[in-house]
Design an enzyme around this catalytic site. Structure first.
Site, PDB file in Angstrom:
ATOM      1  N   CYS A 155       0.505   3.130   3.505  1.00  0.00           N
ATOM      2  CA  CYS A 155       0.953   2.616   4.803  1.00  0.00           C
ATOM      3  C   CYS A 155       1.976   1.486   4.721  1.00  0.00           C
ATOM      4  O   CYS A 155       2.392   0.973   5.756  1.00  0.00           O
ATOM      5  CB  CYS A 155      -0.248   2.158   5.623  1.00  0.00           C
ATOM      6  SG  CYS A 155      -0.979   0.604   5.055  1.00  0.00           S
ATOM      7  N   CYS A 171       0.849  -1.183   0.000  1.00  0.00           N
ATOM      8  CA  CYS A 171       0.000   0.000   0.000  1.00  0.00           C
ATOM      9  C   CYS A 171       0.888   1.237   0.000  1.00  0.00           C
ATOM     10  O   CYS A 171       1.794   1.363   0.832  1.00  0.00           O
ATOM     11  CB  CYS A 171      -0.898  -0.005   1.233  1.00  0.00           C
ATOM     12  SG  CYS A 171      -1.921   1.474   1.418  1.00  0.00           S
ATOM     13  N   CYS A 175      -7.314  -1.176   1.460  1.00  0.00           N
ATOM     14  CA  CYS A 175      -6.260  -1.709   2.305  1.00  0.00           C
ATOM     15  C   CYS A 175      -6.844  -2.010   3.684  1.00  0.00           C
ATOM     16  O   CYS A 175      -7.498  -1.151   4.284  1.00  0.00           O
ATOM     17  CB  CYS A 175      -5.122  -0.697   2.420  1.00  0.00           C
ATOM     18  SG  CYS A 175      -3.826  -1.180   3.584  1.00  0.00           S
ATOM     19  N   CYS A 215      -8.519  -5.010 -10.025  1.00  0.00           N
ATOM     20  CA  CYS A 215      -8.127  -3.894 -10.878  1.00  0.00           C
ATOM     21  C   CYS A 215      -7.664  -2.770  -9.949  1.00  0.00           C
ATOM     22  O   CYS A 215      -8.487  -2.117  -9.305  1.00  0.00           O
ATOM     23  CB  CYS A 215      -9.332  -3.486 -11.724  1.00  0.00           C
ATOM     24  SG  CYS A 215      -9.007  -2.176 -12.890  1.00  0.00           S
ATOM     25  N   CYS A 249      -5.036   0.456   6.560  1.00  0.00           N
ATOM     26  CA  CYS A 249      -5.295   1.895   6.712  1.00  0.00           C
ATOM     27  C   CYS A 249      -6.612   2.349   6.075  1.00  0.00           C
ATOM     28  O   CYS A 249      -6.991   3.509   6.217  1.00  0.00           O
ATOM     29  CB  CYS A 249      -4.137   2.707   6.154  1.00  0.00           C
ATOM     30  SG  CYS A 249      -3.972   2.651   4.353  1.00  0.00           S
TER      31      CYS A 249
END
Length: 142
Positions: A59, A56, A105, A130, A108
């Site tokens: 984070c 991510c 995510c 995607c 976060c």
């Protein structure tokens, strides 16, 4: 942007929107925190073949590996599965006049993209995650 998961538990990483704006570029903030979308075929990882792990961008939580990345030719990086466990959460998305499944995510709560099923890609899961390139970072394998 929610600060808790759909089950009511807080995300592991919670920051104020001002704090997110201080660490993300305006484009990253728009996609990750406001559920925006980068333009098709413009992302850094759309055609990347490099082996490694995708995290991510907000984070650094580990989300996908290059082992599940495939060429969908849709304009965004595509994966047939996130990492095992609870790396992402899926939410119903009824914006833009359609019903889709949003991918966020799990650490976060940042927006990553959407997941689609039954498109005939022949992947082991028959799914296409995607994902916006601006939502992820590639850590190349050593």
């Amino acid at each position: 942007m929610p600060t808790v998961k759909p089950d009511g538990t807080p995300f592991d990483i919670v920051k104020s929107e001002d704090d997110w704006k201080a660490v993300l570029s305006p484009t990253e903030y728009h996609v990750l925190r406001e559920a925006g979308t980068e333009r098709a075929f413009t992302g850094e990882y759309t055609d990347t073949k490099t082996a490694g792990t995708y995290t991510c961008r907000a984070c650094d939580a580990v989300l996908f590996t290059s082992d599940t990345k495939f060429d969908s030719h849709c304009g965004w990086p595509s994966f047939w599965s996130p990492l095992a466990g609870e790396s992402v959460i899926l939410l119903e998305d009824r914006t833009m006049g359609m019903k889709r499944v949003e991918v966020r995510c799990a650490s976060c709560g940042s927006h990553l993209g959407h997941v689609f099923e039954g498109e005939g890609y022949g992947t082991p899961t028959d799914q296409r995650y995607c994902i916006n390139s601006v939502s992820i970072k590639l850590a190349p394998a050593e």
